[in-house]
Design an enzyme around this catalytic site. Structure first.
Site, PDB file in Angstrom:
ATOM      1  CG  ASN A 226     -26.434 -39.625 -39.824  1.00  0.00           C
ATOM      2  OD1 ASN A 226     -25.341 -39.600 -39.252  1.00  0.00           O
ATOM      3  ND2 ASN A 226     -26.830 -38.640 -40.609  1.00  0.00           N
TER       4      ASN A 226
ATOM      5  N   GLY B 116     -23.153 -34.371 -34.955  1.00  0.00           N
ATOM      6  CA  GLY B 116     -24.215 -34.934 -34.125  1.00  0.00           C
ATOM      7  C   GLY B 116     -25.226 -33.882 -33.709  1.00  0.00           C
TER       8      GLY B 116
ATOM      9  CB  THR C 253     -23.986 -34.067 -28.166  1.00  0.00           C
ATOM     10  OG1 THR C 253     -25.061 -34.967 -27.892  1.00  0.00           O
ATOM     11  CG2 THR C 253     -22.669 -34.775 -27.881  1.00  0.00           C
TER      12      THR C 253
ATOM     13  CD  GLU D  84     -22.990 -31.489 -40.249  1.00  0.00           C
ATOM     14  OE1 GLU D  84     -24.063 -30.851 -40.074  1.00  0.00           O
ATOM     15  OE2 GLU D  84     -22.939 -32.678 -40.529  1.00  0.00           O
TER      16      GLU D  84
ATOM     17  CB  CYS E   9     -27.524 -33.441 -40.860  1.00  0.00           C
ATOM     18  SG  CYS E   9     -26.091 -33.615 -41.938  1.00  0.00           S
TER      19      CYS E   9
ATOM     20  CD  GLU F 239     -16.794 -31.651 -41.181  1.00  0.00           C
ATOM     21  OE1 GLU F 239     -16.188 -32.523 -40.556  1.00  0.00           O
ATOM     22  OE2 GLU F 239     -18.014 -31.718 -41.434  1.00  0.00           O
TER      23      GLU F 239
END
Length: 487
Positions: A155, A231, A235, A253, A287, A468
């Site tokens: 994205n 992502g 996953t 994240e 997101c 982060e």
């Protein structure tokens, strides 16, 4: 186009060299639906070669002073900034986002990522305590972890890739990065700048390909002790399973189902345009985008009317058109998934006020096979609906009324995610109170997406693990050691 012009052929970047691959994947231009690029379909062999290169480069790179590493990052930032337009055009074409967004957000933020961590790496301090009665001095040192595996999404391709590479190499690690196979071009272009900036061979290796082949080989490799991933939740579950036998450090994240809470004392002149942007920027493929809008009953009708009017003003068009507000979605499969959610809402009895299935989408002839969709507003929908619970990750938002502060906080918190929230009110006490009660890693009040890179970024609940930012990324990409000296 695919038949008349040569396809762009990407190559892996390992040990400072571009290397061809045995097999390739087709990559599509989302605005035309045509193949325009071929991406290496790498696997275990390429990951093993990248690990060998990163292992060999680690002693030399980690031995450099923070000041020396900082200078390399600053040179890389300058080179990227000098090529801003070229990168913006490539990002827009590869991802489907508007050229305007790539020019004003993606590439400038990628430049800033390198500059920010080039600076912040110079300002960390360690701890020291004295134990006089035992004749001891204790102090801490932080050391790079080793080889970092970095997996970034489609994205915000370069923006989020550099958000991982910059702190990892600033701290003295070497890296193996895997961009999304859907959006690999700007990562490949970045490789061309690494050597010019003085990044030694093997410090940054980029291996292109899919999650099941490259991602799994990277995550399960015993010599890659740290994995940073942005992502989807499924996953992330797979990454957790594969890394468990090796006790790897993980930063995950993940998604969001982000609420906007609009109280009756909100300034609608600011709130409406900002909430349109927070819902539909980058085709809703961020997101942090707003997908549940809770509006206090007394202003619900007024807000809805203004919000739908403003949404209809958003121009969907060719990403190369500077006047377009929204470009194309990433892929045909993703477009179909987003449209399915609108069908589900309609089947449940919800009303679609504008967008998909209501308004006509007008596109230039060359873009009619592209993956476009109008920004869509849904109302009369229950909190239990899939559209109110699941991350859609497209230009779809739901607007519902609420009565009280207590009620709306409970409803906002009723999903599995907890990444970001926005609160609109002119009552300072209420803003602080609601922000504290929301289960979100980030809460914006009377604004959206204003980022302070020094402070922690990340989500609660199913939105991820870890944070982060200046301090958080430094601590993640280093290990702390306590040393005791008896004198």
């Amino acid at each position: 186009m695919a038949g008349t012009r040569a396809l762009l052929m990407l190559e892996n970047f390992i040990d400072g060299k571009f290397l061809p691959c045995d097999s390739y994947l087709d990559s599509y231009d989302p605005s035309t639906g045509e193949v325009y690029c071929r991406v290496p379909d790498s696997g275990k062999a390429e990951v093993a070669a990248a690990v060998a290169a990163a292992r060999a480069a680690f002693p030399g790179w980690s031995a450099r002073s923070p000041q020396e590493r900082s200078q390399v990052l600053l040179r890389l930032a300058d080179l990227l900034e000098q090529s801003l337009e070229e990168f913006a055009v490539a990002e827009s074409r590869d991802q489907g986002k508007t050229i305007t967004l790539a020019r004003t957000m993606d590439i400038p933020r990628s430049v800033q990522n390198f500059r920010f961590f080039a600076s912040s790496i110079l300002h960390h301090t360690s701890q020291c305590t004295q134990m006089d009665h035992a004749g001891c001095l204790h102090y801490t040192v932080r050391e790079p972890v080793g080889i970092a595996g970095l997996i970034s999404p489609w994205n915000l391709p370069l923006y989020l890739l550099t958000w991982k590479i910059a702190p990892a190499i600033a701290a003295g690690n070497t890296v193996i990065a895997k961009p999304s196979e859907l959006t690999s071009v700007t990562a490949w272009m970045l490789c061309q700048l690494l050597q010019k900036a003085g990044v030694p061979p093997g410090v940054v290796n980029i291996v292109f390909g899919t999650g099941p082949r490259v991602g799994e080989a990277l995550v399960s490799h015993p010599e890659v002790p740290v994995i940073s991933f942005t992502g989807s939740q499924p996953t992330a579950e797979r990454i957790t399973q594969l890394s468990a036998p090796h006790c790897k450090k993980l930063s995950l994240e993940l998604g969001g189902k982000n609420p906007a809470i609009i109280f009756e004392d909100a300034n609608l002149e600011e709130c409406v345009p900002t909430t349109v942007r927070s819902s539909f920027a980058n085709q809703g493929e961020i997101c942090l985008c707003t997908s549940r809008i809770f509006v206090q009953k007394s202003i619900y009708s007024e807000f809805l009317k203004k919000f739908v009017e403003a949404t209809r003003m958003w121009k969907v068009g060719s990403p190369a058109d500077p006047s377009a507000s929204m470009g194309a979605l990433i892929s045909k499969a993703h477009l179909e998934k987003v449209r399915r959610y609108v069908k589900i809402a309609r089947a449940e009895g919800a009303r679609i006020l504008c967008g998909e299935g209501v308004d006509r989408l007008s596109l230039p002839p060359g873009n009619r096979a592209g993956y476009f969709m109008l920004p869509t507003v849904i109302t009369d929908i229950k909190d239990e609906s899939r559209c109110m619970k699941e991350e859609i990750f497209g230009p779809v938002t739901c607007v519902v009324p609420f009565d009280s502060e207590e009620e709306v906080v409970k409803r906002a918190n009723s999903v599995q995610y907890g990444l970001a929230a926005t609160v609109w009110s002119s009552n300072v006490g209420r803003v602080h109170r609601v922000a504290k009660k929301l289960q979100s890693g980030l809460v914006w009040t009377n604004c959206w997406l204003i980022r302070e890179l020094n402070l922690p970024f990340g989500g609660m609940k199913s939105s991820g693990v870890g944070r982060e930012g200046a301090k958080d990324s430094y601590e993640f990409f280093t290990e702390s050691k306590t040393i005791t000296i008896k004198h």
